[in-house]
Design a protein around this motif. Structure first.
Motif, PDB file in Angstrom:
ATOM      1  N   SER A 161      -0.612  10.967   9.879  1.00 42.77           N
ATOM      2  CA  SER A 161      -1.147  10.019  10.851  1.00 42.77           C
ATOM      3  C   SER A 161      -2.365   9.292  10.290  1.00 42.77           C
ATOM      4  O   SER A 161      -2.502   8.068  10.436  1.00 42.77           O
ATOM      5  N   ARG A 162      -3.242  10.027   9.634  1.00 43.39           N
ATOM      6  CA  ARG A 162      -4.451   9.423   9.061  1.00 43.39           C
ATOM      7  C   ARG A 162      -4.106   8.456   7.929  1.00 43.39           C
ATOM      8  O   ARG A 162      -4.649   7.341   7.856  1.00 43.39           O
ATOM      9  N   LEU A 163      -3.205   8.870   7.056  1.00 38.18           N
ATOM     10  CA  LEU A 163      -2.859   8.026   5.906  1.00 38.18           C
ATOM     11  C   LEU A 163      -2.077   6.793   6.332  1.00 38.18           C
ATOM     12  O   LEU A 163      -2.310   5.688   5.817  1.00 38.18           O
ATOM     13  N   GLY A 164      -1.139   6.955   7.280  1.00 34.12           N
ATOM     14  CA  GLY A 164      -0.368   5.803   7.752  1.00 34.12           C
ATOM     15  C   GLY A 164      -1.249   4.764   8.399  1.00 34.12           C
ATOM     16  O   GLY A 164      -1.108   3.543   8.161  1.00 34.12           O
ATOM     17  N   ALA A 165      -2.192   5.216   9.226  1.00 28.70           N
ATOM     18  CA  ALA A 165      -3.104   4.285   9.895  1.00 28.70           C
ATOM     19  C   ALA A 165      -3.998   3.576   8.878  1.00 28.70           C
ATOM     20  O   ALA A 165      -4.241   2.362   8.980  1.00 28.70           O
ATOM     21  N   GLU A 166      -4.483   4.316   7.883  1.00 28.20           N
ATOM     22  CA  GLU A 166      -5.348   3.710   6.869  1.00 28.20           C
ATOM     23  C   GLU A 166      -4.585   2.679   6.030  1.00 28.20           C
ATOM     24  O   GLU A 166      -5.156   1.655   5.625  1.00 28.20           O
ATOM     25  N   ALA A 167      -3.310   2.919   5.789  1.00 33.46           N
ATOM     26  CA  ALA A 167      -2.508   1.963   5.025  1.00 33.46           C
ATOM     27  C   ALA A 167      -2.449   0.611   5.734  1.00 33.46           C
ATOM     28  O   ALA A 167      -2.521  -0.448   5.095  1.00 33.46           O
ATOM     29  N   VAL A 168      -2.318   0.630   7.051  1.00 34.96           N
ATOM     30  CA  VAL A 168      -2.307  -0.620   7.821  1.00 34.96           C
ATOM     31  C   VAL A 168      -3.654  -1.330   7.694  1.00 34.96           C
ATOM     32  O   VAL A 168      -3.721  -2.551   7.507  1.00 34.96           O
ATOM     33  N   GLU A 169      -4.721  -0.564   7.781  1.00 31.13           N
ATOM     34  CA  GLU A 169      -6.061  -1.147   7.618  1.00 31.13           C
ATOM     35  C   GLU A 169      -6.186  -1.830   6.263  1.00 31.13           C
ATOM     36  O   GLU A 169      -6.763  -2.923   6.148  1.00 31.13           O
ATOM     37  N   MET A 170      -5.657  -1.203   5.227  1.00 29.99           N
ATOM     38  CA  MET A 170      -5.728  -1.771   3.879  1.00 29.99           C
ATOM     39  C   MET A 170      -4.986  -3.101   3.799  1.00 29.99           C
ATOM     40  O   MET A 170      -5.481  -4.081   3.224  1.00 29.99           O
ATOM     41  N   LEU A 171      -3.786  -3.148   4.396  1.00 29.56           N
ATOM     42  CA  LEU A 171      -3.029  -4.400   4.386  1.00 29.56           C
ATOM     43  C   LEU A 171      -3.777  -5.501   5.116  1.00 29.56           C
ATOM     44  O   LEU A 171      -3.784  -6.659   4.678  1.00 29.56           O
ATOM     45  N   MET A 172      -4.406  -5.147   6.224  1.00 31.92           N
ATOM     46  CA  MET A 172      -5.138  -6.149   6.997  1.00 31.92           C
ATOM     47  C   MET A 172      -6.342  -6.698   6.226  1.00 31.92           C
ATOM     48  O   MET A 172      -6.828  -7.789   6.507  1.00 31.92           O
ATOM     49  N   LYS A 173      -6.805  -5.929   5.245  1.00 32.14           N
ATOM     50  CA  LYS A 173      -7.907  -6.382   4.387  1.00 32.14           C
ATOM     51  C   LYS A 173      -7.390  -7.071   3.128  1.00 32.14           C
ATOM     52  O   LYS A 173      -8.153  -7.324   2.196  1.00 32.14           O
ATOM     53  N   ASN A 174      -6.069  -7.355   3.116  1.00 31.32           N
ATOM     54  CA  ASN A 174      -5.420  -8.015   1.976  1.00 31.32           C
ATOM     55  C   ASN A 174      -5.506  -7.202   0.691  1.00 31.32           C
ATOM     56  O   ASN A 174      -5.504  -7.753  -0.414  1.00 31.32           O
ATOM     57  N   LYS A 175      -5.567  -5.880   0.837  1.00 32.24           N
ATOM     58  CA  LYS A 175      -5.539  -5.003  -0.326  1.00 32.24           C
ATOM     59  C   LYS A 175      -4.092  -4.810  -0.757  1.00 32.24           C
ATOM     60  O   LYS A 175      -3.212  -4.599   0.063  1.00 32.24           O
ATOM     61  N   VAL A 224       0.864  -1.181   0.000  1.00 30.86           N
ATOM     62  CA  VAL A 224       0.000   0.000   0.000  1.00 30.86           C
ATOM     63  C   VAL A 224       0.902   1.232   0.000  1.00 30.86           C
ATOM     64  O   VAL A 224       1.860   1.303   0.779  1.00 30.86           O
ATOM     65  N   GLY A 225       0.609   2.196  -0.853  1.00 29.00           N
ATOM     66  CA  GLY A 225       1.402   3.401  -0.956  1.00 29.00           C
ATOM     67  C   GLY A 225       0.807   4.560  -0.175  1.00 29.00           C
ATOM     68  O   GLY A 225      -0.423   4.733  -0.136  1.00 29.00           O
ATOM     69  N   VAL A 226       1.666   5.320   0.454  1.00 29.73           N
ATOM     70  CA  VAL A 226       1.280   6.543   1.159  1.00 29.73           C
ATOM     71  C   VAL A 226       1.995   7.702   0.471  1.00 29.73           C
ATOM     72  O   VAL A 226       3.229   7.720   0.426  1.00 29.73           O
ATOM     73  N   PRO A 227       1.269   8.685  -0.074  1.00 27.92           N
ATOM     74  CA  PRO A 227       1.903   9.763  -0.845  1.00 27.92           C
ATOM     75  C   PRO A 227       2.670  10.738   0.032  1.00 27.92           C
ATOM     76  O   PRO A 227       2.086  11.501   0.799  1.00 27.92           O
ATOM     77  N   GLY A 228       3.992  10.717  -0.076  1.00 33.56           N
ATOM     78  CA  GLY A 228       4.854  11.603   0.674  1.00 33.56           C
ATOM     79  C   GLY A 228       5.809  12.324  -0.248  1.00 33.56           C
ATOM     80  O   GLY A 228       6.794  11.733  -0.708  1.00 33.56           O
ATOM     81  N   THR A 229       5.533  13.571  -0.571  1.00 31.75           N
ATOM     82  CA  THR A 229       6.390  14.383  -1.425  1.00 31.75           C
ATOM     83  C   THR A 229       5.960  15.831  -1.291  1.00 31.75           C
ATOM     84  O   THR A 229       4.764  16.137  -1.250  1.00 31.75           O
ATOM     85  N   ILE A 230       6.929  16.747  -1.243  1.00 33.46           N
ATOM     86  CA  ILE A 230       6.580  18.160  -1.135  1.00 33.46           C
ATOM     87  C   ILE A 230       5.959  18.685  -2.424  1.00 33.46           C
ATOM     88  O   ILE A 230       5.311  19.728  -2.422  1.00 33.46           O
ATOM     89  N   ASP A 231       6.150  17.970  -3.526  1.00 33.74           N
ATOM     90  CA  ASP A 231       5.720  18.474  -4.835  1.00 33.74           C
ATOM     91  C   ASP A 231       4.204  18.460  -5.028  1.00 33.74           C
ATOM     92  O   ASP A 231       3.691  19.139  -5.914  1.00 33.74           O
ATOM     93  N   ASN A 232       3.500  17.664  -4.242  1.00 34.26           N
ATOM     94  CA  ASN A 232       2.036  17.531  -4.340  1.00 34.26           C
ATOM     95  C   ASN A 232       1.609  17.086  -5.743  1.00 34.26           C
ATOM     96  O   ASN A 232       0.557  17.498  -6.251  1.00 34.26           O
ATOM     97  N   ASP A 233       2.402  16.228  -6.366  1.00 39.41           N
ATOM     98  CA  ASP A 233       2.165  15.863  -7.766  1.00 39.41           C
ATOM     99  C   ASP A 233       1.668  14.436  -7.958  1.00 39.41           C
ATOM    100  O   ASP A 233       1.802  13.867  -9.047  1.00 39.41           O
ATOM    101  N   ILE A 234       1.077  13.842  -6.907  1.00 37.69           N
ATOM    102  CA  ILE A 234       0.531  12.488  -7.035  1.00 37.69           C
ATOM    103  C   ILE A 234      -0.949  12.586  -7.373  1.00 37.69           C
ATOM    104  O   ILE A 234      -1.745  13.089  -6.567  1.00 37.69           O
ATOM    105  N   PRO A 235      -1.369  12.124  -8.547  1.00 41.41           N
ATOM    106  CA  PRO A 235      -2.792  12.165  -8.892  1.00 41.41           C
ATOM    107  C   PRO A 235      -3.609  11.288  -7.933  1.00 41.41           C
ATOM    108  O   PRO A 235      -3.120  10.294  -7.404  1.00 41.41           O
ATOM    109  N   GLY A 236      -4.843  11.673  -7.704  1.00 44.67           N
ATOM    110  CA  GLY A 236      -5.723  10.859  -6.874  1.00 44.67           C
ATOM    111  C   GLY A 236      -5.861  11.341  -5.449  1.00 44.67           C
ATOM    112  O   GLY A 236      -6.696  10.840  -4.700  1.00 44.67           O
ATOM    113  N   THR A 237      -5.045  12.291  -5.038  1.00 49.28           N
ATOM    114  CA  THR A 237      -5.139  12.850  -3.687  1.00 49.28           C
ATOM    115  C   THR A 237      -5.052  14.369  -3.772  1.00 49.28           C
ATOM    116  O   THR A 237      -4.325  14.913  -4.609  1.00 49.28           O
TER     117      THR A 237
END
Length: 319
Positions: free
Chosen positions: A265-279, A120-133
């Motif tokens: 904090s919100r995105l990191g926690a959600e990423a763990v939830e996604m892994l637990m759902k086998n996403k 699961v990917g968490v978007p971390g970049t100062i450029d703010n150039d990741i589509p979808g967020t």
């Protein structure tokens, strides 16, 4: 699932540590073992993998950079490098990985997913150039750093009645230039996503001078070109005293803002939830202040776009 890991890759951004903290503590809340992979995909290949406990992420939420360090890996782009990385993960019993970084890091996450590792990917970049967020971790801190610098530059620009050209980061995206320029009342904002001509920039400067304006601030996104080149052209066409400031990597550092700490904090926690759902092969993001998820494939197929209504507003207010 019993064991997951977290890594940071690509350019560092303020808030990455807050995201690492969230992954570790959310993992332990759900009785998972959490491992840190040091130095990104290079560290994954080399087996730089260590178990993290709750205390190991204490007192880091306010720190810039990343405690896991970051590196770019040419070897991981090869099938042989990917095979080595997957073997290291399997040797450590790691079933899922949270990847914190930008588009290159996400492409690496896709490769892991193809090899059967949940990612699961968490978007971390100062450029703010990741589509979808709407926002990426570190962007808010970066623009506040730029604003703080512009405020200081404006003081000396006023004192000496000069035009200042300020070059900011962002790769091929103009978000940092646009948001900081609007927030600080820049006379001109030059970004890759909006058409401009030097004649328009010069005309705006001349209009300002005729009405008694003593100084001007021009923000240039690095994706457009060199601030030095713009300053040279302005001086040649107007004869006005012009100075250049290239803010550079100062924009990546510093303690993250409250917004970036909460977002991470919100995105990191959600990423763990996604892994637990086998996403797997997904990224998490934020839209209209709601945490969302979408496939990395879908995200990277989109084109990043800036909010051009902000650009139009900035032009109107700088009239």
């Amino acid at each position: 699932m019993k064991r997951i890991a977290v890594l940071t890759s690509g350019g560092d951004s303020p808030g990455m540590n807050a995201a690492i903290r969230a992954v570790v503590r959310k993992g332990y809340y759900h009785n998972l073992e959490v491992y840190g992979i040091y130095r990104g995909y290079t560290g994954m290949i080399n087996g730089e993998i260590k178990k993290l406990d709750i205390g190991s992420v204490g007192d880091i939420i306010h720190r810039g950079g990343t405690i896991l360090y970051s590196a770019r890996s040419e070897e991981f782009k090869t099938p042989e490098g990917q095979k080595k990385a997957v073997e290291q993960l399997k040797n450590h019993g790691i079933e899922g990985v949270v990847v914190i970084g930008g588009d290159g890091s996400f492409q690496g996450a896709q490769k892991l997913a193809e090899h059967g590792i949940l990612t699961v990917g968490v978007p971390g970049t100062i450029d703010n150039d990741i589509p979808g967020t709407d926002f990426t971790i570190g962007f808010d801190t970066a623009i506040n750093t730029v604003i703080n610098a512009i405020d200081k530059i404006r003081d000396t620009a006023t004192s000496h009645e000069r035009t200042y050209v300020i070059e900011v980061m962002g790769r091929n995206a103009g978000d940092i230039a646009l948001w900081s320029g609007l927030a600080d009342g820049a006379e001109s904002i030059i970004i890759p996503e909006a058409y401009f001509t030097m004649d328009e920039i010069i005309d705006r400067l001349e209009r300002g001078r005729k009405r008694g304006k003593k100084h001007s601030i021009i923000i240039v996104a690095e994706g457009v070109g060199s601030g030095v080149d713009f300053a040279r052209q302005i001086k040649e066409k107007t004869g006005q005293e012009t100075r250049v400031t290239v803010l550079g990597h100062i924009q990546r550092g510093g303690s993250p803002t409250a917004f970036d700490r909460v977002l991470a904090s919100r995105l990191g926690a959600e990423a763990v939830e996604m892994l637990m759902k086998n996403k797997s092969g997904y990224m998490v993001g934020i839209k209209n202040n709601q945490i969302i998820s979408l496939s990395i494939d879908d995200a990277l197929m989109q084109k990043h776009r800036v909010d051009l209504s902000l650009y139009q507003l900035a032009s109107i207010l700088a009239i």
